[in-house]
Design a protein around this motif. Structure first.
Motif, PDB file in Angstrom:
ATOM      1  N   ILE A  70       0.833  -1.207   0.000  1.00 46.43           N
ATOM      2  CA  ILE A  70       0.000   0.000   0.000  1.00 46.43           C
ATOM      3  C   ILE A  70       0.863   1.252   0.000  1.00 46.43           C
ATOM      4  CG2 ILE A  70      -1.521   1.378   1.482  1.00 46.43           C
ATOM      5  CD1 ILE A  70      -2.965  -1.218   2.222  1.00 46.43           C
TER       6      ILE A  70
ATOM      7  N   VAL B 192      -8.318  -4.056  -4.749  1.00 53.14           N
ATOM      8  CA  VAL B 192      -8.101  -3.682  -3.353  1.00 53.14           C
ATOM      9  C   VAL B 192      -9.451  -3.290  -2.757  1.00 53.14           C
ATOM     10  CG1 VAL B 192      -6.999  -2.079  -1.745  1.00 53.14           C
ATOM     11  CG2 VAL B 192      -5.751  -2.898  -3.749  1.00 53.14           C
TER      12      VAL B 192
ATOM     13  N   ILE C  61      -6.000  -6.966  -0.085  1.00 55.65           N
ATOM     14  CA  ILE C  61      -5.553  -7.156  -1.468  1.00 55.65           C
ATOM     15  C   ILE C  61      -6.115  -8.501  -1.900  1.00 55.65           C
ATOM     16  CG2 ILE C  61      -3.597  -7.346  -3.031  1.00 55.65           C
ATOM     17  CD1 ILE C  61      -1.942  -5.820  -0.962  1.00 55.65           C
TER      18      ILE C  61
ATOM     19  N   VAL D  20      -0.586  -1.681  -6.272  1.00 61.24           N
ATOM     20  CA  VAL D  20      -1.492  -1.748  -5.125  1.00 61.24           C
ATOM     21  C   VAL D  20      -1.731  -0.375  -4.511  1.00 61.24           C
ATOM     22  CG1 VAL D  20      -1.681  -2.534  -2.727  1.00 61.24           C
ATOM     23  CG2 VAL D  20      -1.082  -4.154  -4.519  1.00 61.24           C
TER      24      VAL D  20
ATOM     25  N   TYR E  97      -5.267   1.237  -3.867  1.00 66.48           N
ATOM     26  CA  TYR E  97      -5.701   1.470  -2.490  1.00 66.48           C
ATOM     27  C   TYR E  97      -6.317   2.857  -2.368  1.00 66.48           C
ATOM     28  CZ  TYR E  97      -5.218   2.588   2.503  1.00 66.48           C
ATOM     29  OH  TYR E  97      -5.463   2.991   3.786  1.00 66.48           O
TER      30      TYR E  97
END
Length: 548
Positions: free
Chosen positions: A284, A309, A360, A411, A415
């Motif tokens: 993240i 996510v 995730i 990611v 996020y």
């Protein structure tokens, strides 16, 4: 079936010193335990008996030969194991009413037909009681050692239950607090379902052993305790079986061995969750991470493997909870979320914080179906219906789901997407999917760039100033009018005003904005500005809407 720790009246009658004895009443009480013997020749015995004693007497001073029930009733009330009476000068036979009383209370009355030596009986029984006690202590020690060894073996809980079943010849079960259960023999699964319904209603701070009767079936229940909390219940069905201290001592040792297994498994799980949490947070935040952890926590690499996510906003039931309580909740939340995702065929890596759960999620899909949200919608709706007290209440949660991506290094960006849609879902957006947020995706980007406020000012500024200075709601009127496809009749009905009032408002709006808002380009720009204003000022907009 294993013998208990205490000698019973039935076993006493089988000893050589009782060859001349005859049971004359209370046959149903032969399973009564004999803790000690006591020679009694006085009526003032209430302070001399503790309970469980087998009384030996000639009847001298007790008036046992009469029809008076008082002495027998007092012995029954004191929970004596039974009474042995020597026939002779002070006793000859029992009256009918005494026999009925003894049978009613299952109180054994034994008569010695010939002269006996009470000292020989006392010595014999006390020696037997002490020897049996030592034997059971030895058996308890051996069982404890075996439970410890079994707790270190594979599938240890089931093996401990099998040992209990083999020793007592009784069905054994372990019902865990997290819905897991074990039972032996295997055909006793229905007992687990029968007991669990009752166990779920018990307070978790009740650490006492107990017996439970359900549908004429009796069970001995022993809580399995770890770190001061009940982690489950060790249960044994008791069928024509006298529960004594030895029985519960064995259950205590078995429950302790099971607690050791659970504690060890819990420690391993906590270490795993800590590593998983660290991986999720590193991804993240765009920090370095161990590539091997991806395979460990997010399944294998594949050409048709995709990610999303999911961010879940949560509340904590008690903000004053201690750190130990929070760690317990954190573990349970993580396990609960992981179970839900796996039930929907998804592979989660979870990070739990006090106000947020970040997941995730990897999944296998074809190129054509990778954007399909059906399965994720079912999952989110299931999360919203969770009602696990002191773990997670779905009604207090709000979720946001990012778009689909394939590169695990993206990611961090996704996020942020999940967090942005989470904010929208809490206000004005009808969806919790970023890829279904429509124009709000553009508005988010404009907001982040700082252009959105200026855009609203350029297209709605005069109207907002007028509403603010005159406490009017022309912006809402314009919003409804455009939503109705510029149908004056429909807009007036929706605003609950006459059409003439609407004409007046629309004229005022056109004067303030100095544009033809029905022209396609202008209309699109205004509708976008209205959505942007709702996006930035939703609470105020919502309140003014309700006050019209």
């Amino acid at each position: 079936m294993a013998k208990g720790l205490e000698l019973t009246v039935k076993e006493v009658l089988g000893r050589d010193t009782f060859q001349d004895a005859r049971l004359v009443a209370g046959a149903e009480g032969l399973s009564r335990p004999v803790k000690w013997t006591h020679i009694l020749e006085t009526k003032d015995f209430d302070l001399l008996i503790n309970g469980g004693e087998l009384i030996l007497t000639t009847g001298s001073g007790l008036e046992l030969d009469s029809a008076n029930e008082e002495t027998y009733q007092r012995l029954i009330n004191k929970n004596a194991a039974g009474i042995c009476i020597e026939k002779g000068e002070y006793f000859s036979e029992l009256s009918t009413n005494i026999i009925e009383l003894a049978n009613q209370h299952k109180f054994p009355i034994i008569v010695f037909e010939n002269l006996v030596k009470f000292v020989d009986i006392t010595q014999d029984l006390h020696t037997s009681i002490i020897n049996q006690h030592h034997q059971k202590l030895h058996e308890l020690s051996e069982l404890t050692t075996e439970f410890t060894h079994l707790s270190l073996s594979h599938n240890g809980i089931l093996k401990i239950l099998k040992k209990l079943h083999d020793y007592f010849r009784l069905p054994a079960l372990f019902i865990a607090d997290d819905s897991h259960s074990y039972y032996h023999p295997p055909e006793k699964k229905e007992l687990e379902e029968l007991i669990r319904r009752h166990v779920k209603t018990w307070k978790k701070d009740n650490l006492q052993r107990k017996t439970l009767t359900i549908a004429d079936r009796s069970f001995a229940i022993c809580p399995v305790i770890g770190l001061g909390q009940v982690w489950g219940y060790l249960c044994m069905e008791i069928v024509e079986f006298s529960i004594d201290d030895f029985f519960y001592s064995v259950l205590d040792r078995a429950s302790l061995a099971i607690a050791q297994i659970l504690l060890r498994d819990r420690t391993i799980e906590e270490r795993k969750l800590k590593s998983e949490d660290e991986l999720v947070r590193n991804l993240i935040q765009g920090k370095d991470y161990n590539r091997d952890d991806i395979q460990t926590f997010l399944t294998f690499s594949s050409s048709n493997l995709y990610y999303r996510v999911i961010v879940i906003k949560t509340e904590i039931p008690n903000f004053q909870m201690g750190e130990g309580d929070w760690e317990e909740m954190k573990l349970k939340r993580s396990m609960l979320i992981r179970t839900l995702f796996k039930q929907h065929g998804l592979f989660p890596a979870v990070s739990v914080r006090k106000h947020e759960i970040a997941v995730i999620c990897s999944f296998i899909s074809t190129e054509e179906l990778k954007q399909d949200t059906t399965n994720f919608s079912k999952l989110i709706n299931r999360i919203y219906t969770i009602d696990e007290k002191n773990i997670l209440e779905g009604s207090q949660c709000q979720a946001g789901v990012s778009g689909v991506f394939k590169n695990i290094d993206d990611v961090g960006k996704h996020y942020e997407q999940a967090g942005e849609i989470l904010q929208l879902a809490a206000t004005i957006s009808p969806t919790y999917f970023y890829d279904k947020a429509g124009i709000y995706r553009l508005l988010i980007q404009l907001k982040n760039s700082g252009e959105l406020v200026q855009y609203i000012e350029d297209y709605l500024g005069p109207l907002l100033v007028h509403d603010s200075e005159n406490d009017s709601n022309l912006l809402y009127t314009l919003t409804v009018y455009l939503e109705c496809g510029c149908s004056k009749k429909e807009a007036a009905e929706k605003l609950y005003i006459v059409r003439q009032t609407l004409y007046h408002r629309l004229e005022k709006i056109e004067q303030l904005l100095k544009v033809d808002y029905t022209e396609a380009g202008n209309r699109l720009a205004l509708e976008t500005a209205i959505k942007a204003h709702q996006f930035l000022e939703f609470p105020d907009y919502h309140n003014r809407q309700e006050n019209i």
